[in-house]
Design a protein around this motif. Sequence first.
Motif, PDB file in Angstrom:
ATOM      1  N   ALA A 138       0.829  -1.216   0.000  1.00 28.52           N
ATOM      2  CA  ALA A 138       0.000   0.000   0.000  1.00 28.52           C
ATOM      3  C   ALA A 138       0.859   1.260   0.000  1.00 28.52           C
ATOM      4  O   ALA A 138       0.579   2.218  -0.727  1.00 28.52           O
ATOM      5  CB  ALA A 138      -0.949  -0.008   1.194  1.00 28.52           C
ATOM      6  N   MET A 139       1.926   1.254   0.789  1.00 28.90           N
ATOM      7  CA  MET A 139       2.805   2.429   0.857  1.00 28.90           C
ATOM      8  C   MET A 139       3.500   2.657  -0.482  1.00 28.90           C
ATOM      9  O   MET A 139       3.583   3.792  -0.980  1.00 28.90           O
ATOM     10  CB  MET A 139       3.833   2.219   1.971  1.00 28.90           C
ATOM     11  N   GLU A 140       3.977   1.565  -1.077  1.00 32.78           N
ATOM     12  CA  GLU A 140       4.627   1.636  -2.392  1.00 32.78           C
ATOM     13  C   GLU A 140       3.647   2.172  -3.446  1.00 32.78           C
ATOM     14  O   GLU A 140       4.011   2.986  -4.306  1.00 32.78           O
ATOM     15  CB  GLU A 140       5.115   0.239  -2.790  1.00 32.78           C
ATOM     16  N   ALA A 141       2.406   1.698  -3.383  1.00 30.60           N
ATOM     17  CA  ALA A 141       1.388   2.134  -4.347  1.00 30.60           C
ATOM     18  C   ALA A 141       1.109   3.630  -4.195  1.00 30.60           C
ATOM     19  O   ALA A 141       0.998   4.351  -5.198  1.00 30.60           O
ATOM     20  CB  ALA A 141       0.110   1.334  -4.171  1.00 30.60           C
ATOM     21  N   MET A 142       0.988   4.096  -2.970  1.00 29.82           N
ATOM     22  CA  MET A 142       0.754   5.528  -2.754  1.00 29.82           C
ATOM     23  C   MET A 142       1.904   6.362  -3.311  1.00 29.82           C
ATOM     24  O   MET A 142       1.683   7.404  -3.938  1.00 29.82           O
ATOM     25  CB  MET A 142       0.550   5.825  -1.269  1.00 29.82           C
ATOM     26  N   ASP A 143       3.137   5.902  -3.066  1.00 28.91           N
ATOM     27  CA  ASP A 143       4.305   6.600  -3.620  1.00 28.91           C
ATOM     28  C   ASP A 143       4.222   6.642  -5.143  1.00 28.91           C
ATOM     29  O   ASP A 143       4.475   7.677  -5.768  1.00 28.91           O
ATOM     30  CB  ASP A 143       5.602   5.896  -3.199  1.00 28.91           C
ATOM     31  N   PHE A 144       3.856   5.513  -5.742  1.00 33.38           N
ATOM     32  CA  PHE A 144       3.768   5.409  -7.197  1.00 33.38           C
ATOM     33  C   PHE A 144       2.710   6.364  -7.753  1.00 33.38           C
ATOM     34  O   PHE A 144       2.980   7.173  -8.643  1.00 33.38           O
ATOM     35  CB  PHE A 144       3.448   3.959  -7.577  1.00 33.38           C
ATOM     36  N   TYR A 145       1.495   6.283  -7.210  1.00 33.62           N
ATOM     37  CA  TYR A 145       0.398   7.108  -7.732  1.00 33.62           C
ATOM     38  C   TYR A 145       0.671   8.601  -7.555  1.00 33.62           C
ATOM     39  O   TYR A 145       0.355   9.403  -8.432  1.00 33.62           O
ATOM     40  CB  TYR A 145      -0.922   6.740  -7.060  1.00 33.62           C
ATOM     41  N   ASN A 151      -0.113  17.384  -8.677  1.00 35.51           N
ATOM     42  CA  ASN A 151      -0.913  17.899  -7.551  1.00 35.51           C
ATOM     43  C   ASN A 151      -1.367  16.774  -6.627  1.00 35.51           C
ATOM     44  O   ASN A 151      -2.545  16.678  -6.279  1.00 35.51           O
ATOM     45  CB  ASN A 151      -2.142  18.668  -8.073  1.00 35.51           C
ATOM     46  N   SER A 152      -0.426  15.922  -6.263  1.00 33.00           N
ATOM     47  CA  SER A 152      -0.756  14.736  -5.462  1.00 33.00           C
ATOM     48  C   SER A 152       0.032  14.731  -4.159  1.00 33.00           C
ATOM     49  O   SER A 152       1.103  15.339  -4.069  1.00 33.00           O
ATOM     50  CB  SER A 152      -0.434  13.469  -6.269  1.00 33.00           C
ATOM     51  N   LYS A 153      -0.515  14.042  -3.163  1.00 37.65           N
ATOM     52  CA  LYS A 153       0.193  13.978  -1.873  1.00 37.65           C
ATOM     53  C   LYS A 153      -0.318  12.799  -1.061  1.00 37.65           C
ATOM     54  O   LYS A 153      -1.443  12.310  -1.264  1.00 37.65           O
ATOM     55  CB  LYS A 153      -0.017  15.270  -1.092  1.00 37.65           C
ATOM     56  N   GLU A 181      -3.995  11.630  -2.162  1.00 36.64           N
ATOM     57  CA  GLU A 181      -4.710  12.363  -3.204  1.00 36.64           C
ATOM     58  C   GLU A 181      -3.931  12.299  -4.500  1.00 36.64           C
ATOM     59  O   GLU A 181      -2.696  12.399  -4.495  1.00 36.64           O
ATOM     60  CB  GLU A 181      -4.872  13.843  -2.821  1.00 36.64           C
ATOM     61  N   ILE A 182      -4.661  12.108  -5.620  1.00 30.94           N
ATOM     62  CA  ILE A 182      -4.046  12.261  -6.931  1.00 30.94           C
ATOM     63  C   ILE A 182      -4.793  13.377  -7.658  1.00 30.94           C
ATOM     64  O   ILE A 182      -6.003  13.318  -7.833  1.00 30.94           O
ATOM     65  CB  ILE A 182      -4.031  10.953  -7.747  1.00 30.94           C
ATOM     66  N   ASP A 183      -4.052  14.407  -7.995  1.00 31.55           N
ATOM     67  CA  ASP A 183      -4.620  15.583  -8.658  1.00 31.55           C
ATOM     68  C   ASP A 183      -5.877  16.082  -7.936  1.00 31.55           C
ATOM     69  O   ASP A 183      -6.889  16.409  -8.560  1.00 31.55           O
ATOM     70  CB  ASP A 183      -4.932  15.270 -10.129  1.00 31.55           C
ATOM     71  N   GLY A 184      -5.802  16.090  -6.617  1.00 31.43           N
ATOM     72  CA  GLY A 184      -6.894  16.630  -5.805  1.00 31.43           C
ATOM     73  C   GLY A 184      -8.021  15.662  -5.506  1.00 31.43           C
ATOM     74  O   GLY A 184      -8.965  16.013  -4.802  1.00 31.43           O
ATOM     75  N   TYR A 185      -7.954  14.416  -6.031  1.00 31.78           N
ATOM     76  CA  TYR A 185      -9.009  13.420  -5.794  1.00 31.78           C
ATOM     77  C   TYR A 185      -8.540  12.455  -4.707  1.00 31.78           C
ATOM     78  O   TYR A 185      -7.458  11.885  -4.801  1.00 31.78           O
ATOM     79  CB  TYR A 185      -9.311  12.663  -7.092  1.00 31.78           C
ATOM     80  N   SER A 186      -9.365  12.267  -3.679  1.00 26.77           N
ATOM     81  CA  SER A 186      -8.968  11.482  -2.504  1.00 26.77           C
ATOM     82  C   SER A 186      -9.226   9.988  -2.649  1.00 26.77           C
ATOM     83  O   SER A 186     -10.260   9.570  -3.193  1.00 26.77           O
ATOM     84  CB  SER A 186      -9.722  11.974  -1.261  1.00 26.77           C
ATOM     85  N   PHE A 187      -8.280   9.210  -2.143  1.00 30.48           N
ATOM     86  CA  PHE A 187      -8.411   7.770  -1.977  1.00 30.48           C
ATOM     87  C   PHE A 187      -8.021   7.400  -0.556  1.00 30.48           C
ATOM     88  O   PHE A 187      -7.229   8.097   0.078  1.00 30.48           O
ATOM     89  CB  PHE A 187      -7.438   7.011  -2.907  1.00 30.48           C
ATOM     90  N   PHE A 188      -8.540   6.278  -0.084  1.00 30.89           N
ATOM     91  CA  PHE A 188      -8.006   5.601   1.089  1.00 30.89           C
ATOM     92  C   PHE A 188      -7.403   4.279   0.618  1.00 30.89           C
ATOM     93  O   PHE A 188      -7.739   3.784  -0.467  1.00 30.89           O
ATOM     94  CB  PHE A 188      -9.097   5.305   2.125  1.00 30.89           C
ATOM     95  N   CYS A 189      -6.524   3.710   1.431  1.00 31.05           N
ATOM     96  CA  CYS A 189      -6.009   2.376   1.100  1.00 31.05           C
ATOM     97  C   CYS A 189      -5.597   1.641   2.358  1.00 31.05           C
ATOM     98  O   CYS A 189      -5.456   2.244   3.433  1.00 31.05           O
ATOM     99  CB  CYS A 189      -4.857   2.465   0.103  1.00 31.05           C
TER     100      CYS A 189
END
Length: 287
Positions: A138-145, A151-153, A181-189
């Motif tokens: 999950a951490m690796e995926a967040m870094d990737f995305y 505009n992601s964080k 967030e990717i380009d201002g759109y939120s996800f949880f994981c």
Amino acid sequence: MNNDIFPCLWHNEDAKEAAEFYCKVFNGKITADTPVVMNIDLFGQKIMLLNGGPQFEKNASVSFMVLCETDDEVQNYWNQLSDGGIVLMELGKYPWSEKYGWVRDKFGLTWQLYLGEKQGEQKIIPTLMFIHQNNGKAMEAMDFYTHVFPNSKIGGVLKYGDGVGNESHEVPENVQHAHFEIDGYSFFCMDNSYDHKFDFNEGISMVVMTDNQEETDDLWNALTSDGGRESMCGWLKDQFGMSWQIVPKKLIELMSDSDQLKAQKVVQAMMKMQKIVIKDLENAYNS
């Protein structure tokens, strides 16, 4: 809120019925109604429902967290979504929420209803579960995305070792819950080590509307890198198996042309493509 990024739900001829149901549950509205595609607006967020056939079924590897502000709101959604559905986690009090439940509705979509603080404008948040070969990534995926999209964080990250309700004996370093967030759109994981009988598939994909060919190429190349796979008609799978649709806005514009013959030529050209190439669409339109 970024409505150039939104979920697409795969249906087998019941997209309209599902769209009407979700609009009733969440007081939303239908914004596009065709035999193949239904678009709905829930709390200002766009969701697409696609009548694609029987090939894929939605599952809990991607669920939708609804951030609720009152006890009654949770209960209202729960009563409707659980009617004819399957309860995955009983509605009740948990270490992370005074009132929480996880339910699979009668159309196969899973919802996590959560009483707690609202995080910005976005009320419904896709939640990715990293399981099987992806467990621990999950951490690796967040870094990737967050590197692929502008505009992601990465926001808050709670690990299982941080001591909030880890009765399942997960690996302490794995992610119990995180926000990005990717380009201002939120996800949880989250990571999960349980041997679920499902994984990411095309049943739930994420659509990204692009402004031009350069943006289309950049996202396509990045998401198919390191083990990702190209599919057809703008679809791809990334290295984690998550499905994306990279769709130039120009495609929608040309397909929606009032000249049905020209629009049909565009659709036929698109059906032969993997990545969408705007110039080839325009050539088909003008042929």
